[in-house]
Design a protein around this motif. Structure first.
Motif, mmCIF file in Angstrom:
data_model
loop_
_atom_site.group_PDB
_atom_site.id
_atom_site.type_symbol
_atom_site.label_atom_id
_atom_site.label_comp_id
_atom_site.label_asym_id
_atom_site.label_seq_id
_atom_site.Cartn_x
_atom_site.Cartn_y
_atom_site.Cartn_z
ATOM 1 N N ASP A 295 -0.603 12.539 6.556
ATOM 2 C CA ASP A 295 -1.502 13.545 5.976
ATOM 3 C C ASP A 295 -2.811 12.901 5.519
ATOM 4 O OD1 ASP A 295 0.022 15.801 6.358
ATOM 5 O OD2 ASP A 295 0.938 15.766 4.371
ATOM 6 N N ASN A 296 -2.692 11.791 4.795
ATOM 7 C CA ASN A 296 -3.876 11.129 4.255
ATOM 8 C C ASN A 296 -4.738 10.531 5.353
ATOM 9 O OD1 ASN A 296 -3.928 10.588 0.987
ATOM 10 N ND2 ASN A 296 -1.885 11.102 1.734
ATOM 11 N N ARG B 233 0.825 -1.205 0.000
ATOM 12 C CA ARG B 233 0.000 0.000 0.000
ATOM 13 C C ARG B 233 0.865 1.264 0.000
ATOM 14 N NH1 ARG B 233 -2.773 -4.080 1.496
ATOM 15 N NH2 ARG B 233 -5.058 -4.115 1.396
ATOM 16 N N LYS B 234 2.018 1.174 0.644
ATOM 17 C CA LYS B 234 2.928 2.318 0.656
ATOM 18 C C LYS B 234 3.431 2.636 -0.747
ATOM 19 C CE LYS B 234 7.269 2.396 2.302
ATOM 20 N NZ LYS B 234 8.423 2.456 3.230
ATOM 21 N N ARG C 176 -7.862 5.671 -9.312
ATOM 22 C CA ARG C 176 -7.005 4.906 -8.405
ATOM 23 C C ARG C 176 -6.662 5.775 -7.200
ATOM 24 N NH1 ARG C 176 -0.909 2.409 -9.571
ATOM 25 N NH2 ARG C 176 -0.732 1.293 -7.579
ATOM 26 N N LYS C 177 -7.032 5.313 -6.038
ATOM 27 C CA LYS C 177 -6.757 6.058 -4.807
ATOM 28 C C LYS C 177 -5.840 5.249 -3.899
ATOM 29 C CE LYS C 177 -10.950 8.899 -4.609
ATOM 30 N NZ LYS C 177 -11.307 8.717 -6.016
ATOM 31 N N CYS C 178 -5.013 5.979 -3.130
ATOM 32 C CA CYS C 178 -4.092 5.336 -2.193
ATOM 33 C C CYS C 178 -4.658 5.437 -0.782
ATOM 34 C CB CYS C 178 -2.722 6.011 -2.236
ATOM 35 S SG CYS C 178 -1.948 6.017 -3.877
ATOM 36 N N LYS C 179 -4.571 4.350 -0.035
ATOM 37 C CA LYS C 179 -5.089 4.372 1.340
ATOM 38 C C LYS C 179 -4.383 3.311 2.171
ATOM 39 C CE LYS C 179 -9.379 3.852 4.053
ATOM 40 N NZ LYS C 179 -9.250 5.051 4.889
ATOM 41 N N ILE C 180 -3.950 3.712 3.356
ATOM 42 C CA ILE C 180 -3.476 2.752 4.350
ATOM 43 C C ILE C 180 -4.424 2.796 5.542
ATOM 44 C CG2 ILE C 180 -1.634 2.179 5.982
ATOM 45 C CD1 ILE C 180 0.401 2.957 3.911
ATOM 46 N N TYR C 181 -4.626 4.002 6.110
ATOM 47 C CA TYR C 181 -5.582 4.169 7.213
ATOM 48 C C TYR C 181 -6.650 5.175 6.796
ATOM 49 C CZ TYR C 181 -1.593 2.212 9.713
ATOM 50 O OH TYR C 181 -0.538 1.430 10.111
#
Length: 717
Positions: free
Chosen positions: A607-608, A577-578, A712-717
């Motif tokens: 930030d996200n 995910r990183k 396409r979106k990035c997400k970890i938390y």
């Protein structure tokens, strides 16, 4: 009518006057009218009136920064902040960047100056007296003391063998100079890290024991790129010019010698920079530290770094314990460069680094001198100043609000860890994460429990001698550090940094919030919508919470011990995910260039995750209003928007978050921002975070595939 103002100080008074001048009168108000408005606000008991004025002023301020003709779904930063630079432009001579943070600092500085310049009170405690004594002695230094000041600097240099550039050509004896013994003697007396850093912190293995660390110091330009990149040549030229001027002005060195010496000092430092670590690699201190004995380090560098002599001199006693050497590459580079650079140049560098600690512009104007003296006072007494400001200006309700926000945000993250939304993390790892979250603390950095009387009781300061005061402060601090060597490790202290910036401290599992952020009417107010409070203070708190679980923070457990507690599958999923963030931010262009690639994604992750957590906490607060009586609920919801701004409360949340990052950056400074900072430039802290947040796209109705709503979106938390 809403007008664009040139106002820079957004205190209560100026905000209100700004609104009144812009809205109530199409012509500039006369002085009597202005005084009448001020009197009405300050003396009126009509809190509804004050509330309405404050809300209209905040609405005018937010509207002024915007550039609404920009498509919000194309570039929300420009939409929210497009007019910031017109209102708060940079100054090519003095101000290379303007932002909200600088406004907060400026106002906080004024509060600190007020404390420092007011007459002594009979009830001032000892620490406050010392604080004011130091500041007053600094202010008294002027051009009349030029020769005395120069002689005192020469005396400091002579303590350690003199600086070749200060001596007649050909009279300095290279054979008598021992670079390691010299920096060790400086370290022992003044605690200054020159060429090598000697630090102390708890042992990785046993947290009840202190260990010494030896390795690279912090260099003036901070990163290798700043010393090597063609894009940052302007900064190197400016730095060299500052060295030249200091040598000439403060030490009386002739122009030609000063120019030559400054060039050599910069060259020496740039060679040191060849060995410094790149923070973008995301390495922890433990991963770079090697446990050594004296003999092991002597052997590693074939005696080129006589660490036994260095330790014994620095500590003032025989040292035979183990210690940590960190970032070995720096020491390897150091050994090689010392073979190539003449001793005279090494000596000039060492003594210059010592003397610059005492440099002060005694020719500055009185107002500029006050600012310089404030900076010096904060450098050595930041904790005392923050404590005084907290006691003098703090509102208990503000601290209660921050604590409430913290509890709601922690509750939201707990629910997320317990839900299926993070099922890519194994159940066992999530269990440990929940334990860490439960143990995580937040505190206002007010130093309420500090024992300043005890801490400074041995410090004696002069009312007139600035240089002697600097010496005494450094000596006092160094003695305390040496005394702590055999004691149980104390919590980490970074008073200057923690005075202005929120921080998550991994080895304490602690979030610290600076007193500076408690100032009202910038980010928050009792009169503003809660949306603004959650979007700014809430985001900052949530950002720091996420740091406990980012690619650096996740290396620390609930007790602050640096160890791996993520299982392999969860670690692999995290790293996958990183990669999304690495790709996303590397495709952003700043000042015409792609952002430098970085293995470290801690700030982007925070930030996200931070903005999404803060938004969820705000929604939870809104939901809690259902338990409020109908009339009260309607009144509270009515106050969640601002007059003259056609935005819903949810849209205001995203606008307030974005405007916190509004800035203007001088063109010469932009490359430095991208090369030094581990944060993305402000523009992409907004665009990157919101482009990954589906709720933002929904509230601003951004179609799928637009810049602010990518597929396409990035997400970890």
């Amino acid at each position: 009518m809403i007008c664009i103002s040139s106002v820079r100080n957004f205190s209560f008074r100026l905000l209100c006057l700004h609104l009144l001048l812009c809205v109530h009168d199409s012509q500039p108000a006369s002085v009597p009218q202005v005084q009448l408005y001020e009197q009405k606000i300050s003396q009126s008991n009509d809190t509804v009136y004050v509330r309405d004025v404050m809300r209209q002023a905040k609405a005018a301020e937010m509207r002024n920064y915007m550039q609404p003709e920009v498509d919000a779904c194309d570039d929300f930063f420009q939409y929210a902040c497009g007019n910031w630079a017109k209102i708060n432009p940079t100054d090519a001579r003095n101000v290379l960047e303007t932002n909200f943070f600088a406004l907060l600092v400026s106002t906080y500085n004024q509060k600190q100056l007020k404390v420092l310049t007011e007459e002594a009170h009979a009830d001032d405690d000892a620490a406050t007296v010392q604080l004011k004594t130091f500041f007053d002695a600094c202010r008294q230094l002027d051009d009349k003391q030029r020769e005395r000041y120069k002689l005192k600097l020469w005396e400091v240099a002579e303590e350690f063998g003199q600086m070749p550039a200060l001596m007649p050509e050909g009279t300095w004896e290279a054979g008598e100079f021992d670079w390691l013994a010299t920096i060790a003697r400086i370290q022992h007396k003044y605690g200054l890290d020159i060429i090598l850093q000697l630090g102390m912190r708890e042992d990785f293995v046993n947290k009840t024991v202190s260990k010494l660390f030896i390795g690279q110091p912090t260099l003036a330009l901070q990163s290798r790129a700043m010393y090597k990149s063609q894009a940052t040549k302007w900064h190197r030229d400016k730095y060299q010019e500052e060295i030249e001027q200091s040598l000439q002005k403060y030490l009386g060195i002739k122009d030609d010698v000063a120019i030559k010496t400054a060039r050599q000092i910069l060259y020496f430092e740039s060679r040191l920079a060849d060995g410094i670590m790149d923070r973008r690699l995301g390495k922890t201190l433990r991963s770079m530290a090697v446990l050594r004995t004296i003999d092991e380090m002597l052997a590693a560098y074939e005696g080129a770094i006589d660490v036994r002599a260095y330790m014994n001199i620095s500590l003032g006693e025989a040292f035979n314990d183990t210690f940590y050497e960190y970032h070995v590459e720096y020491q390897r580079n150091l050994v090689q460069m010392l073979k190539e650079i003449p001793k005279e140049q090494v000596a000039n560098y060492v003594i210059y680094q010592l003397l610059k600690t005492f440099f002060f512009d005694y020719e500055a104007t009185n107002s500029a001198k006050e600012k310089l003296c404030l900076d010096k006072t904060k450098l050595y007494f930041a904790k005392v100043l923050d404590n005084i400001i907290y006691r003098k200006y703090n509102s208990g309700s503000t601290v209660a609000d921050i604590n409430l926000i913290w509890l709601k945000i922690r509750e939201i993250f707990q629910e997320e860890l317990e839900s299926d939304s993070l099922k890519w993390i194994s159940a066992m790892t999530r269990k440990v994460a929940l334990e860490k979250l439960a143990a995580m603390r937040l505190e206002i950095n007010s130093y309420e429990t500090s024992k300043f009387a005890e801490e400074f009781k041995e410090l004696a300061l002069s009312h007139t001698d600035y240089i002697e005061n600097i010496k005494q402060v450094l000596i006092h601090k160094t003695k305390q550090g040496l005394a702590n060597l055999r004691q149980v490790p104390k919590p980490m202290e970074m008073p200057v940094a923690l005075s202005i910036s929120p921080a998550y401290i991994g080895k304490e599992n602690l979030i610290k919030i600076p007193v500076m952020l408690l100032q009202p009417n910038f980010l928050w107010s009792d009169h503003y919508p809660h949306a603004l409070k959650f979007a700014t203070l809430g985001y900052l708190v949530a950002h720091e919470l996420i740091h406990g679980f980012d690619d650096m923070g996740r290396n620390f457990d609930a007790n602050g011990t640096e160890q791996s507690w993520w299982d392999n599958n969860s670690t692999e999923a995290f790293n996958e995910r990183k990669k999304c963030f690495k790709r996303q931010y590397s495709l952003y262009r700043y000042n015409g260039k792609y952002l430098p690639p970085s293995e470290l994604q801690a700030e982007n992750i925070a930030d996200n995750g931070g903005i999404q957590l803060a938004y969820s906490a705000y929604q939870k607060w809104l939901a809690s209003l259902n338990d409020t009586a109908l009339v009260g609920r309607k009144q509270l919801l009515a106050l969640e928007t601002l007059p003259n701004l056609n935005f819903t409360n949810h849209q205001l949340f995203f606008l307030a978050f974005s405007q916190y990052w509004c800035n203007d950056v001088d063109e010469r400074y932009r490359d430095k921002v991208s090369l030094i900072s581990i944060h993305a430039p402000a523009k992409y802290r907004v665009i990157g975070s919101l482009a990954n947040f589906q709720s933002f796209a929904e509230k601003f109705q951004c179609a799928s595939g637009t810049n602010m709503n990518p597929k396409r979106k990035c997400k970890i938390y």
